[in-house]
Motif scaffolding. Structure first.
Motif, PDB file in Angstrom:
ATOM      1  N   THR A 141      46.591 -20.994  37.898  1.00 15.07           N
ATOM      2  CA  THR A 141      45.482 -20.101  37.551  1.00 15.07           C
ATOM      3  C   THR A 141      44.681 -20.678  36.386  1.00 15.07           C
ATOM      4  O   THR A 141      43.454 -20.581  36.354  1.00 15.07           O
ATOM      5  CB  THR A 141      45.966 -18.670  37.213  1.00 15.07           C
ATOM      6  N   GLN A 168      42.444 -23.250  37.899  1.00 17.50           N
ATOM      7  CA  GLN A 168      41.284 -22.676  38.577  1.00 17.50           C
ATOM      8  C   GLN A 168      40.213 -22.279  37.575  1.00 17.50           C
ATOM      9  O   GLN A 168      39.013 -22.536  37.787  1.00 17.50           O
ATOM     10  CB  GLN A 168      41.705 -21.451  39.389  1.00 17.50           C
ATOM     11  N   TRP A 212      36.433 -24.002  37.309  1.00 20.85           N
ATOM     12  CA  TRP A 212      35.230 -23.185  37.533  1.00 20.85           C
ATOM     13  C   TRP A 212      34.345 -23.083  36.303  1.00 20.85           C
ATOM     14  O   TRP A 212      33.121 -23.114  36.416  1.00 20.85           O
ATOM     15  CB  TRP A 212      35.637 -21.779  37.979  1.00 20.85           C
ATOM     16  N   GLU A 266      39.884 -28.776  45.546  1.00 20.67           N
ATOM     17  CA  GLU A 266      40.782 -27.666  45.826  1.00 20.67           C
ATOM     18  C   GLU A 266      42.150 -27.916  45.205  1.00 20.67           C
ATOM     19  O   GLU A 266      42.658 -29.042  45.238  1.00 20.67           O
ATOM     20  CB  GLU A 266      40.940 -27.476  47.342  1.00 20.67           C
ATOM     21  N   ARG A 306      37.837 -14.934  43.801  1.00 24.56           N
ATOM     22  CA  ARG A 306      37.631 -15.934  44.849  1.00 24.56           C
ATOM     23  C   ARG A 306      37.565 -15.275  46.223  1.00 24.56           C
ATOM     24  O   ARG A 306      36.741 -15.653  47.059  1.00 24.56           O
ATOM     25  CB  ARG A 306      38.759 -16.963  44.809  1.00 24.56           C
TER      26      ARG A 306
END
Length: 432
Positions: free
Chosen positions: A215, A218, A222, A250, A415
């Motif tokens: 997490t 991610q 972003w 990814e 997401r």
């Protein structure tokens, strides 16, 4: 015989909405005229999607800009208060719960310290429940409805085909803990619904559980130091050590979602004991507890906070001691130099294995030690890694700070919302 495009009109509509929404989320405000070349959609499709999303309250107008001799162009942006999200970080010393607006602006937070019960699963669930109760009291018409709850945990998260996430956290004593079921059954999730969530009877507030390092990764990809990279590794260094490996834009999960357990790669065969039960793991040399243990062995004296279990205060004490003079300062500097070398060697392994564009160091301990150790870490990485990939890999610090895991946890329901083109979960009505 050639294959057939099985996409329905509904699939195409969702894809178009997702393309427009993602552009506006990460690059907005933008005009309709700018969206067309950015998404590859026709002006007619852009107009239809924008009209729908404006009517649903997902988008809002954000002023206008002039054009060459024509009418001003109206700018569009994602409406931050059309919905809200919750991120939960099950950390090493506390459980942090935050309520965010749709653009991840903080609305409310609650922190519950872990005490003598530590990571007892039932105790952790009670802390999550307490935090959720506190932040969800702020969900109202001004925030919009709740789209979902994301939870970042230490350990490997298994998603069985029959549903219900299980957590394998070897270092905290979790063996296939049915965390999703436990949360669903807790008082904080009555019938799977929260007050003011926007979910009708029978609908379940979406719950997403993921590894904390992933997490964090991610969030950094972003919004932070990883943004714009296609191949990167985001490293989390606290008491534990983990990583999020990103390839082709990814996160890479592996065959059983356990990829990224970087802290449990072996740095020294038969070396120091690790919390996982093995010996010589990277975590046993660069995890916060391991660094402090090496300082104690060198004659260091962590302060009273450290003796009470406050690793952050103790690590700050190590840095302070290294700024002094005399043998104690020399010992502290030696420990930090060793930590930089161990970490640089571990990062060199990442360079050689994954050939990333960037390696980003985060986690509370990584951010505390990083400013002082980063030059030596880079030097050691270059010494241990193959020259060609090392010369093309940037080693940087996380930009999002200690809240990055919580922000990353909130991106789990976010997401899903973006991928669905702004369509909320079943039973949730967005405010207009």
């Amino acid at each position: 015989m050639g294959g057939h495009d099985r996409r329905t009109v509904r699939d195409l509509r969702r894809s178009n909405r997702a393309a427009v929404l993602r552009r506006l989320y990460f690059e907005g405000p933008l005009s309709r005229q700018e969206l067309a070349p950015a998404t590859g959609l026709s002006s007619g499709s852009i107009s239809n999607v924008a009209t729908e999303l404006l009517a649903e309250g997902v988008l809002e107008e954000a002023g206008s800009v002039g054009s060459d001799g024509g009418r001003p162009r109206r700018l569009l942006r994602v409406a931050p208060h059309c919905a809200c999200l919750v991120g939960v970080d099950v950390g090493e010393t506390r459980v942090r719960v935050e309520l965010f607006d749709l653009m991840l602006g903080e609305v409310a937070r609650s922190e519950q310290p872990l005490d003598a019960d530590g990571h007892d699963a039932e105790f952790v669930v009670r802390l999550i429940e307490k935090g959720l109760t506190a932040v969800l009291a702020h969900v109202d018409a001004a925030t919009g409805p709740l789209l979902g709850v994301g939870v970042g945990v230490p350990g490997i998260v298994e998603h069985p085909a029959d549903g219900g996430a299980l957590v394998h956290g070897q270092t905290i004593g979790w063996d296939a803990v049915p965390l999703e079921a436990m949360l669903r059954e807790s008082v904080g999730f009555p019938g799977g619904r929260f007050p003011n969530s926007g979910c009708t009877d029978g609908d379940r507030v979406p719950l997403y559980i993921g590894n904390g390092a992933k997490t964090l990764g991610q969030a950094e990809m972003w919004f932070g130091a990883g943004r714009g990279a296609r191949d990167a590794v985001i490293a989390l260094i606290g008491s534990g050590v983990g990583a999020c490996v990103v390839t082709g834009g990814e996160p890479y999960a592996g065959a059983s979602s356990s990829a990224g357990e970087w802290g449990h790669t072996v740095l020294s065969v038969g070396g120091r004991a690790c919390r996982c039960g093995a010996r010589g793991c990277l975590e046993a040399y660069v995890g916060a507890g391991a660094v402090l243990e090496r300082w104690r062995e060198a004659g260091g004296a962590p302060d009273a906070d450290a003796a009470a279990g406050d690793e952050e205060a103790a690590l700050a004490g190590l840095l302070e001691a290294a700024r002094g003079e005399g043998s104690a300062a020399d010992a502290a500097r030696d420990v930090l130099a060793g930590t930089a070398e161990y970490l640089g060697a571990g990062i060199a392994d990442l360079v050689n294995l994954f050939n990333p564009e960037r390696i980003v160091i985060g986690g509370w301990a990584g951010l505390l030690l990083g400013p002082q150790l980063l030059p030596a870490v880079r030097e050691t990485t270059d010494a241990y890694a193959l020259r060609y990939p090392a010369a093309r890999t940037a080693v940087e610090l996380c930009r999002l700070g200690p809240d990055a895991v919580t922000v990353g946890a909130a991106t789990l329901p976010l997401r899903r919302f973006l991928d669905a083109g702004g369509s909320p979960p079943a039973g949730v009505a967005l405010s207009v």
